[in-house]
Enzyme design. Structure first.
Site, PDB file in Angstrom:
ATOM      1  N   SER A 188       0.817  -1.187   0.000  1.00 52.49           N
ATOM      2  CA  SER A 188       0.000   0.000   0.000  1.00 52.49           C
ATOM      3  C   SER A 188       0.865   1.255   0.000  1.00 52.49           C
ATOM      4  O   SER A 188       1.639   1.465  -0.911  1.00 52.49           O
ATOM      5  CB  SER A 188      -0.951  -0.035   1.184  1.00 52.49           C
ATOM      6  OG  SER A 188      -2.059   0.751   0.921  1.00 52.49           O
ATOM      7  N   ASP A 286      -9.065  -3.220  -6.272  1.00 48.46           N
ATOM      8  CA  ASP A 286      -8.506  -2.912  -4.964  1.00 48.46           C
ATOM      9  C   ASP A 286      -9.568  -2.277  -4.066  1.00 48.46           C
ATOM     10  O   ASP A 286     -10.169  -1.256  -4.417  1.00 48.46           O
ATOM     11  CB  ASP A 286      -7.315  -1.966  -5.131  1.00 48.46           C
ATOM     12  CG  ASP A 286      -6.610  -1.710  -3.823  1.00 48.46           C
ATOM     13  OD1 ASP A 286      -5.615  -2.397  -3.554  1.00 48.46           O
ATOM     14  OD2 ASP A 286      -7.071  -0.828  -3.065  1.00 48.46           O
ATOM     15  N   HIS A 353      -6.758  -6.115  -0.665  1.00 46.49           N
ATOM     16  CA  HIS A 353      -5.766  -5.047  -0.569  1.00 46.49           C
ATOM     17  C   HIS A 353      -4.601  -5.570   0.250  1.00 46.49           C
ATOM     18  O   HIS A 353      -4.773  -5.897   1.432  1.00 46.49           O
ATOM     19  CB  HIS A 353      -6.360  -3.807   0.101  1.00 46.49           C
ATOM     20  CG  HIS A 353      -5.420  -2.645   0.146  1.00 46.49           C
ATOM     21  ND1 HIS A 353      -5.109  -1.899  -0.966  1.00 46.49           N
ATOM     22  CD2 HIS A 353      -4.702  -2.117   1.161  1.00 46.49           C
ATOM     23  CE1 HIS A 353      -4.250  -0.953  -0.623  1.00 46.49           C
ATOM     24  NE2 HIS A 353      -3.980  -1.070   0.657  1.00 46.49           N
TER      25      HIS A 353
END
Length: 411
Positions: A188, A286, A353
């Site tokens: 991320s 996502d 994610h």
């Protein structure tokens, strides 16, 4: 001139540091009932004492830190460095909120962290990297280890670039200078940081050793949201201005980006400019981007997207069609990147994610796969030059191996 390598992204939980961008911390996730296996392995934190003198501090002025699990056996001189994710903040209020959390202060960080997934020390959980030196660098600057500023009125330090540098100095002194191979990764916001710092990481080592980078969930497209606006473009501009982000060797500046940005084309250009071999691990749907840039509360004031955001199985036909357009934009964005033989790609059709940190998605009996190739094996095959890996999944809902994230409550 402030320069920003706009990877059309900027990542995690990216949570902006504001409440809306920190859903990891505020929403319980349900993941098909699968949990990590084996006895948990916890690694203590180490604060970098030399950082303060160099101004390399967290947002509140506290010392940055990392967790190091030493390698052994054949991996004693191999290093895997993971940059923690956790979003960003783009204004004073959201940064002040972040300052009083583990995302902005080492005072609030866990003293020990569980290492699992790509950080696991067990061969049955992490067959190719389990005995490497595995490091997790904590994230407390609010701008993917990129900022170089200070707000005296608010008492906020934006020193991500200095934290990156002092962390690398620390690890080199701990033995990384003798590495015979190395991998920089992150998820991320950490995935975005791994992209931005990839060539810097490569430059730390002799040219004759294998050094590569892995970005997990680090792609955030400048996509049009459900209201026809570009949420992330405005948000990232705030991050850059507030935190005085300055990147060297970038041929375009923030103003040029604002005036000429063309989404997928510029993203592909940015990725292609990186010289070090890079692997992109991402989902085509996502969930962070779905919740925090495509269908935000502001873009969806009547809540038509709430059920879809919480559980992909509740998306209607029109919503799935919209998300298929997002997937198409992502594939277009990485087309040029994927043409290089040195790069790797794994884009599956899961609503997830970050897939390298969780054991059930990284390596397990029923982990996500594309054409019977799981994530851990795909990354390792690419890293060790066993095979070229360019795997793109068929569109949702074709993939039955996904571990989709389902949220237990609305926010």
């Amino acid at each position: 001139m402030k320069s920003f390598l706009v990877i059309s992204l900027f990542a995690l939980l990216l949570p902006r540091c504001s409440r809306g961008f920190e859903y990891w911390n505020q929403t319980k996730l349900v993941d098909d009932g699968i949990t990590d296996v084996g006895v948990p392995h916890f690694v203590p934190i180490t604060l970098i004492g030399s950082a303060a003198a160099k101004g390399a501090v967290c947002m509140d002025g506290s010392l940055p830190g990392y967790h190091l699990d030493k390698g052994f056996g054949s991996g004693a001189n191999s290093w895997l460095v993971q940059l923690e994710g956790g979003g960003w903040c783009n204004d004073i209020n959201s940064c002040l909120y972040r300052k009083k959390s583990r995302r902005g202060s080492s005072y609030y960080m866990e003293k020990q962290l569980q290492f699992s997934g790509i950080l696991s020390n067990k061969p049955e959980e992490n067959p190719d990297f389990y005995n490497w030196n595995r490091v997790k660098i904590r994230y407390c600057d609010g701008a993917s280890f990129l900022g170089e500023g200070y707000d005296s009125a608010a008492g906020l330090f934006f020193r991500g670039q200095r934290i990156w540098l002092v962390s690398m100095e620390e690890l080199m002194s701990k033995g990384m200078r003798y590495a015979d191979q190395a991998l920089l990764t992150g998820c991320s916001a950490g995935g975005l940081a791994a992209i931005h710092h990839c060539d810097e990481f490569r430059a730390l080592f002799p040219g004759n050793i294998r050094v590569k980078c892995l970005a997990d969930a680090g792609m955030f497209l400048d996509a049009i949201d459900v209201a026809g606006q570009r949420t992330l473009r405005h948000f990232f501009g705030g991050v850059v201005n507030l935190q005085d982000i300055l990147l060297e060797n970038v041929s375009f500046g923030l103003q040029e980006w604002r005036e000429t940005y063309q989404g997928p084309a510029l993203l592909a250009f940015s990725l292609f400019c990186i010289q070090t071999p890079l692997f992109l691990l991402n989902t085509a749907y996502d969930v962070w981007q779905l919740q925090e840039s495509l269908a935000t509360k502001a873009a969806d004031p009547h809540g038509y997207w709430i059920d879809c955001k919480m559980n992909n199985a509740k998306c209607n036909t029109g919503q799935i069609e919209f998300l298929q357009g997002f997937r198409n934009q992502m594939l277009l964005s990485v087309r040029k990147f994927s043409l290089s033989s040195k790069n790797g790609l794994f884009i599956n059709s899961c609503f997830a994610h970050c897939q390298s940190e969780r054991q059930d998605t990284w390596f397990g009996s029923n982990s996500p796969s594309i054409r019977n190739r799981g994530i851990a094996k795909s990354v390792a095959d690419w890293y060790f030059d066993r095979f070229q890996v360019k795997l793109v999944d068929c569109p949702y809902p074709c993939d039955g191996s996904c571990h989709n994230l389902v949220f237990s409550r609305r926010y």
